[in-house]
Write a protein that holds these residues in place. Structure first.
Motif: not given
Length: 333
Positions: A196-213
């Motif tokens: 989930l990068p911002d317009q400058k390319g920095a990822p969001l560290l607080a959330s975003g990952f999608m995983l299986t159980a």
């Protein structure tokens, strides 16, 4: 070897833990599915004891783990310390030199960023995918609390950690995302994630990952095997939280059970964490990753136990669900 697994101390196998009774697992799984649960996975001694899917979910489907993402980035900090890139107790201003002249920012340590005790306000707006420059905003926001004493849970502190790590890695021609992938994600058999990068390319560290159980369970399995990591996950301003993981250290028959998601919904100054535990019934060494809307990873090292619960927009009563797992004779509700 470049894996985080190879950078930490050698782990000696210990005897298998006594298996969690099947009837308790079934009771907890039934509770989870009846309260919006999509997946319920229990692994003990490295083996699957239970795996069930409900409410339209199926094995192999990825799911948002929301704040469960934070733990991966905090483990990257442990790897960076092992590599000699950073000392968690060094002032952030040693690297972010523009903070040196600020009386309050100059007091903040790397560990405080990771424990959310930096005093920086949460800045929940950073979660927005369309945010222009998360780094600039987090670096300039006025300090709201007392560094080292105020627990303020939110994305701002982690975005500052990302910038600090980026500067440490720049001379090596690396990026924080690539470092995370090599040192942490590969150790638990994961590849690149949803950043989930911002317009400058920095990822969001607080959330975003999608995983299986099963993928999320691999993180739990890895933590079970590494006692030195378990020891590093201590609380600070909030004794129930440290380096991306919640803990149950205060658990006792008289402890105060806290609904973590509900408490975090309060303004930070009105939150109460003293003497708080997740569950009186669960073992005191239990660790947890708690993601919004009911996403859970519970880890009980003493029982070599890992539990994953995924859900859609509905959180469980953690204390009740864990009581079904760990207390004999508890009725199913």
């Amino acid at each position: 070897m470049t894996h985080l697994l190879a950078l930490l101390f050698f782990f000696k196998a210990s005897p298998a833990a006594a298996a969690l009774p099947a009837e308790r697992i079934q009771a907890a799984a039934a509770y989870s599915s009846s309260h919006g649960g999509h997946a319920f996975l229990v692994m003990q001694n490295g083996k699957v004891l239970h795996e069930s899917y409900a409410n339209g979910h199926a094995r192999g489907m990825t799911h948002r783990i929301y704040s469960g993402t934070k733990a991966f980035w905090c483990l990257a900090a442990l790897a960076a310390e092992k590599d000699g890139l950073v000392n968690l107790d060094e002032p952030v201003s040693a690297t972010l030199t523009e903070w040196k002249a600020d009386k309050r920012r100059s007091q903040i340590t790397v560990r405080q960023l990771l424990d959310f005790s930096s005093g920086l306000p949460p800045m929940f707006g950073l979660h927005e995918n369309t945010f222009k420059d998360r780094t600039a905003a987090a670096l300039k926001v006025p300090v709201a609390g007392t560094p080292g004493r105020s627990f303020i849970y939110g994305p701002a502190s982690l975005q500052v950690w990302h910038e600090l790590l980026a500067r440490k890695l720049r001379e090596k021609g690396q990026t924080p995302t690539r470092y995370l992938e090599r040192k942490v994600l590969s150790a638990v058999d994961l590849g690149p994630q949803r950043y989930l990068p911002d317009q400058k390319g920095a990822p969001l560290l607080a959330s975003g990952f999608m995983l299986t159980a099963r993928q999320w369970a691999e993180l739990g399995q890895w933590v079970v095997k590494h006692k030195e990591v378990q020891g590093a996950l201590k609380g600070s301003a909030n004794p129930a939280y440290g380096l991306g993981f919640w803990n149950n250290h205060a658990a006792s028959s008289t402890a105060r059970e806290v609904d973590v998601e509900a408490m975090l919904d309060r303004p930070w100054a009105g939150q109460s964490w003293r003497g708080a535990c997740i569950s009186r019934a669960a073992p005191a060494d239990m660790l947890a990753c708690i993601g919004s809307y009911g996403q859970r990873l519970y880890i009980v090292p003493s029982q070599k136990l890992v539990i994953v619960r995924l859900a859609q927009d509905k959180k469980p009563n953690d204390a009740l669900m864990l009581k079904l797992l760990f207390s004999v004779g508890t009725p199913v509700r």
